[in-house]
Scaffold this active site. Structure first.
Site, mmCIF file in Angstrom:
data_model
loop_
_atom_site.group_PDB
_atom_site.id
_atom_site.type_symbol
_atom_site.label_atom_id
_atom_site.label_comp_id
_atom_site.label_asym_id
_atom_site.label_seq_id
_atom_site.Cartn_x
_atom_site.Cartn_y
_atom_site.Cartn_z
ATOM 1 N N ASP A 1 0.833 -1.200 0.000
ATOM 2 C CA ASP A 1 0.000 0.000 0.000
ATOM 3 C C ASP A 1 0.871 1.254 0.000
ATOM 4 O OD1 ASP A 1 -2.303 1.520 0.115
ATOM 5 O OD2 ASP A 1 -3.110 0.564 1.913
ATOM 6 N N ASP B 1 -10.659 2.212 -3.566
ATOM 7 C CA ASP B 1 -11.128 1.978 -2.202
ATOM 8 C C ASP B 1 -12.646 1.927 -2.141
ATOM 9 O OD1 ASP B 1 -8.853 1.570 -0.827
ATOM 10 O OD2 ASP B 1 -8.724 3.555 0.080
HETATM 11 C C1 DGJ Z 1 -5.829 2.025 1.890
HETATM 12 C C2 DGJ Z 1 -6.227 0.821 1.106
HETATM 13 O O1 DGJ Z 1 -6.669 1.176 -0.158
HETATM 14 C C3 DGJ Z 1 -7.254 0.050 1.890
HETATM 15 O O2 DGJ Z 1 -7.711 -1.037 1.135
HETATM 16 C C4 DGJ Z 1 -6.639 -0.391 3.185
HETATM 17 O O3 DGJ Z 1 -5.613 -1.298 2.928
HETATM 18 C C5 DGJ Z 1 -6.122 0.804 3.947
HETATM 19 N N1 DGJ Z 1 -5.264 1.626 3.156
HETATM 20 C C6 DGJ Z 1 -5.383 0.366 5.175
HETATM 21 O O4 DGJ Z 1 -4.825 1.413 5.837
#
Ligand code: DGJ
Length: 711
Positions: A451, A516
Site C-alpha cells: 500500500d 477503495d
Molecule cells: C488504503 C487501502 O486502499 C485500503 O484497502 C486499506 O488497505 C487501507 N489503506 C489500510 O490502511
C-alpha cells in the site's frame, strides 16, 4: 544491422500495424504508424504522399515532429527536450549517427557534439502484438554538468483526422473516469505532481477520429509506464500538425547529469487500430498478458480473496480473525489477506508505520497461529504492508528522523499522519528490504498487499534536492529485489485504491487494488475506465458491505457479486453480519466466479455500446467457444423498456446456447427471460446484429448470461 548513411527509413511490423521511421532528414521522426501496410509501398513513396509544401509566412522547411522535437532545429512547438549547461547549450540539435535494428527492436543514436548531448531512441514492436514500446535516453557527452528539465519519451504524431481525445481522471474512490473532448488548438497538457501515479491523472490518453466507436474507427492509445510525476502533452500546431508527448515530470534540479551520466525516460506503451476502442484495449490487454511474469498468474486460478479491512479496520483480535477466516473459507475464499493493523503500535492510523514487526500486544504468539488457521482451512495467507511510509510515532522515525522526505523550513503537510521515506537512499531501501524480506522468510506468506497512502507532497531529500524521481526508482529496486528473493509471492499495488495502477508497477506486481470504493455501482464505472488499459484479472474487485462505507449507498448482494465477478474477485466485509440468504447468495456468486474465472481471466473484454444509465460488456473466449455477458441498469431509464444490447466478438456462423447464470432470479414476465432460464439456442450473427432485448429492471439491478457455442 548498423547503418549510418544509406538507410532512409526503418520499418517495424506488429500483428496488424506498421511503424515507419523516417531517418532521411537527419533526425528520426515517425512517418507512419497505423494499420499494417504492405511492403509494396516504399518509405520514399509514403514520404512523397506526405510532402508538405512551403506555406505562406512559414519556414522554407518545417522542423519535423521528430521522436524528440528539437528547439535547435527551430521546432515551433513544445520541444521534446529541455536541457542546458549553466544557461548555455540549450538549443539541442542532435543528428543521427547510427541506427541498429535487431529483429523487432530499433535503436537510433543521435549526437549533438556542440552541446555535448547524445540521444538514444529505442522502439520495439513485437510482431505477435500491436503495442509499441518506446523510450528516449540522454547522455551528457560534454564537459560540465547538464541540467535536464524535461525529456519526452518518443513523440508520436497524430494524423489530422484524429481530432478527439479521451483522458482518464478522477479522485480517491473515484478513479478512471473517462473524459472525452475535442482536440483543442494549441497545447493541451495534464500534469501529475503527486509523486505517485495518482487517482486523478492516470498516465494515459486515447486519440480518435470523431466518430470512432467501441467497434470501429481509428484509435491511438498511449500509456506511460511510470509510477510518479508525469506530464501528458497533446499539441496542435497552427500549421495543422499534431502530436502526443508523455514524460516523467522532473522537478527543478532533479536530474543533473555529470559527464558520461545518462537519464532514460520511462517506457511509453502505445497502440493503434482501425477497429475502435475495444480492439485498442485488447491490444493492451494482450501485451500485459504476454509479460513473462503473467505466466505464473495463468499457471493457477487466481485465488478468491477475503480481506479483513472493511470488516474490522484496526480492531485486530486473534479470535475474531480466526472466526472471520472460518466464515471466509465457508463462502469459498481461497486467500485470507490480513490488512492494516497487525504491526507494532498500530491501533489506528497515527502510529506504527515503519516498525514491521508483529505486535505481541495483539498477537502474543506472532502471526503463525492465524496463518496456520487460515492455511489449515485451505486458504493462502496474504499480508498488508506500506513500506515507503513512516509515522512520526514509530521506532523507525525516532531512530532515523532524517530518512523522511521534507522541504524545510516549510511546515510538513499532514497527510494521514504519515511521512514518505526517501527510497532514493540506499540505506533506507536496504532497511525496508530487510524488514519485508524477514517477514516473508519467517512466515508462510503467499501475497503482499503493498500500500501507499499519501502523496509525495514535499519530496525534498536530505541534501535539499528534489527526490521524487529517485523515490520511484528506489521503489522499483526494492520490489525487484523482493521479487527475486521471493519469486512465488504475489504482490498487489495499492495506493489508497487505484492511485498507483500503471505499467511501471505492473512490471513488478500482480494486480492493482482498483479503488477503495466497494460501491458496486461506482465500481462498475471505475472498472469500465480501468479496462481501457488493464485486463480484468489484474483488477482487484471485492464484494463490500451492504451499505458502502464510502458512499453510504445500500446495494443488493446480487449487484455487489455481479460487479466483483469480473475481476480478481474477493470479499471485504464482516461475514458474520450476513443473514443466511445473503451468505448463500455470496457463496453462490463465488462458486459462479470459480466456474467461469478461466474465461474471465483470459477472454477478450468487449465493451458494448449501451444507452445512458446502462453498463454492458462481455468477456469472449479467444476461440469464441463461450462468453459471458454482464448487463447492469444503473439508473431508471427514460424509455419504458431498455434498448437491445448487441453482442460482439462471437462466432457469427455458430449457434450459442444462452443461459441466465446470475442472479438466481429475475422478474420473469418477459418470454425471453423464460427462454434464458430454459437455455435458448441463438445464432451468433443474430446475437451480434439483432441483439438481445433486456428485461425491464429496476435501477441497480443486472444479470449475467453465459453463452456456449453448440458443437
Ligand atoms: C488504503 C487501502 O486502499 C485500503 O484497502 C486499506 O488497505 C487501507 N489503506 C489500510 O490502511
Amino acid at each position: 544491422m548498423t547503418n549510418t548513411d544509406p538507410l532512409q527509413f526503418t520499418w517495424l511490423d506488429g500483428r496488424t500495424t506498421s511503424l515507419i521511421v523516417d531517418l532521411s532528414g537527419g533526425v528520426p521522426a515517425i512517418l507512419y504508424w497505423g494499420p499494417r501496410l504492405s511492403r509494396d509501398t516504399s518509405g520514399a513513396t509514403l514520404a512523397l504522399l506526405g510532402v508538405r509544401e512551403e506555406a505562406q509566412g512559414s519556414p522554407a522547411i518545417e522542423a519535423p515532429v521528430a521522436l524528440t522535437p528539437l528547439a535547435g532545429q527551430g521546432f515551433p512547438g513544445r520541444p521534446g527536450i529541455a536541457a542546458h549547461r549553466a544557461g548555455r547549450e540549450w538549443a539541442t540539435y542532435a543528428t543521427i549517427v547510427s541506427v541498429d535494428q535487431v529483429d523487432h527492436r530499433i535503436t537510433i543514436d543521435s549526437h549533438d557534439p556542440a552541446a555535448g548531448i547524445a540521444l538514444i531512441h529505442r522502439l520495439s514492436l513485437d510482431p505477435a502484438g500491436d503495442v509499441l514500446i518506446g523510450s528516449t535516453e540522454i547522455r551528457n557527452s560534454g564537459i560540465g554538468t547538464l541540467d535536464l528539465a524535461a525529456l519526452a519519451a518518443p513523440v508520436i504524431p497524430l494524423p489530422g483526422f484524429v481530432t478527439r481525445l479521451i483522458g482518464f481522471e478522477g479522485r480517491w474512490a473515484g478513479e478512471f473516469q473517462r473524459h472525452a473532448m475535442d482536440r483543442p488548438p494549441g497545447l493541451w497538457m495534464r500534469e501529475n505532481r503527486r509523486g505517485r501515479t495518482s487517482h486523478d491523472a492516470f498516465p494515459a490518453m486515447i486519440a480518435t477520429q470523431p466518430d470512432t466507436t467501441e467497434r470501429q474507427g481509428r484509435a491511438y492509445g498511449f500509456h506511460l509506464g511510470w509510477s510518479g510525476n508525469h506530464r501528458i502533452a497533446v499539441e496542435t500546431l497552427p500549421d495543422g500538425r499534431a502530436h502526443v508527448a508523455m514524460e516523467a515530470l522532473l522537478l527543478p534540479g532533479e536530474i543533473r547529469l555529470e559527464p558520461g551520466e545518462t537519464y532514460r525516460t520511462p517506457d511509453l506503451f502505445a497502440s493503434v487500430t482501425d477497429h475502435g476502442l475495444t480492439a485498442l484495449s485488447q491490444a493492451f490487454h494482450d501485451h500485459l498478458r504476454a509479460r513473462p511474469d503473467h505466466a505464473r498468474l495463468r499457471a493457477k486460478p487466481r485465488p478468491v480473496h477475503y480481506n479483513s479491512w472493511e470488516a474490522i479496520y484496526f480492531e485486530h483480535d486473534l479470535a475474531t480473525l480466526m472466526d472471520l477466516a472460518d466464515h471466509a473459507a465457508s463462502v469459498g475464499a481461497e486467500r485470507f489477506v490480513l490488512d492494516d493493523g497487525w504491526f507494532m503500535g498500530r491501533r489506528d492510523d497515527t502510529a506504527g508505520l515503519g516498525d514491521w514487526r508483529v505486535d505481541p500486544a495483539i498477537y502474543p504468539d506472532g502471526l503463525d497461529p492465524l496463518i496456520a488457521h487460515a492455511t489449515g482451512l485451505g486458504m493462502e495467507f496474504g499480508l498488508w504492508v506500506e513500506p515507503e511510509m513512516v509515522n512520526p510515532d514509530s521506532d523507525l522515525y525516532r531512530a532515523h528522523p532524517g530518512w523522511a522526505l521534507a522541504t524545510p523550513p516549510a511546515p510538513v503537510m499532514e497527510f494521514r499522519n504519515q511521512l514518505v521515506l526517501d527510497f532514493g537512499r540506499a540505506e533506507v531501501r536496504d532497511h525496508l528490504f530487510a524488514a519485508i524480506d524477514a517477514l516473508l522468510r519467517a512466515h508462510d506468506i503467499a501475497y503482499l498487499k503493498w500500500d501507499m497512502n499519501r502523496d509525495l507532497s514535499q519530496p525534498g531529500g536530505i541534501d535539499g534536492r528534489a527526490a521524487a524521481n529517485a523515490h520511484v526508482l528506489g521503489l522499483y529496486d526494492v520490489l525487484d529485489r523482493l521479487r527475486a528473493a521471493h519469486p512465488a509471492v504475489e504482490i498487489e499495488s495499492c495506493a489508497s485504491g487505484g492511485g498507483r495502477a500503471d505499467y511501471g508497477m505492473l512490471a513488478r506486481t500482480d494486480r492493482v487494488w482498483t479503488s477503495d470504493s466497494n460501491d458496486a455501482l461506482d465500481r462498475l464505472t471505475i472498472q469500465w475506465g480501468a479496462s481501457h488499459f488493464l485486463p480484468v484479472e489484474l483488477l482487484g474487485t471485492h464484494v463490500g458491505p451492504g451499505i458502502c462505507h464510502i458512499t453510504g449507498r445500500r446495494l443488493s448482494m446480487a449487484l455487489r457479486v455481479q460487479t466483483a465477478l469480473f475481476g480478481h474477485m474477493g470479499t471485504e466485509l464482516d461475514l458474520r453480519e450476513l443473514d443466511d440468504a445473503e451468505t448463500a447468495e455470496l457463496t453462490a456468486g463465488i462458486a459462479l466466479h470459480k466456474t467461469h474465472r478461466a474465461l474471465i481471466h483470459s477472454g477478450d473484454l468487449v465493451r458494448l455500446g449501451t444507452a445512458e444509465g446502462v453498463i454492458a460488456f462481455a468477456v469472449v473466449a479467444q476461440d469464441r467457444s463461450e462468453a459471458l455477458l454482464s448487463y447492469t441498469s444503473m439508473t431508471e431509464q427514460r424509455a419504458s423498456l431498455p434498448a437491445p444490447v448487441r453482442l460482439a466478438g462471437l462466432d457469427p456462423v455458430a449457434d450459442y446456447q444462452v443461459d441466465l447464470v446470475w442472479p438466481g432470479t429475475l422478474p420473469a414476465r418477459s418470454p425471453l427471460v423464460q427462454a434464458w432460464l430454459k437455455g435458448v439456442v441463438v445464432h451468433g450473427d443474430a446475437l451480434m446484429h439483432a441483439g438481445i432485448q433486456p428485461p425491464r429492471l429496476h435501477p441497480e439491478n443486472g444479470f449475467v448470461l453465459h453463452l456456449t457455442r453448440c458443437t
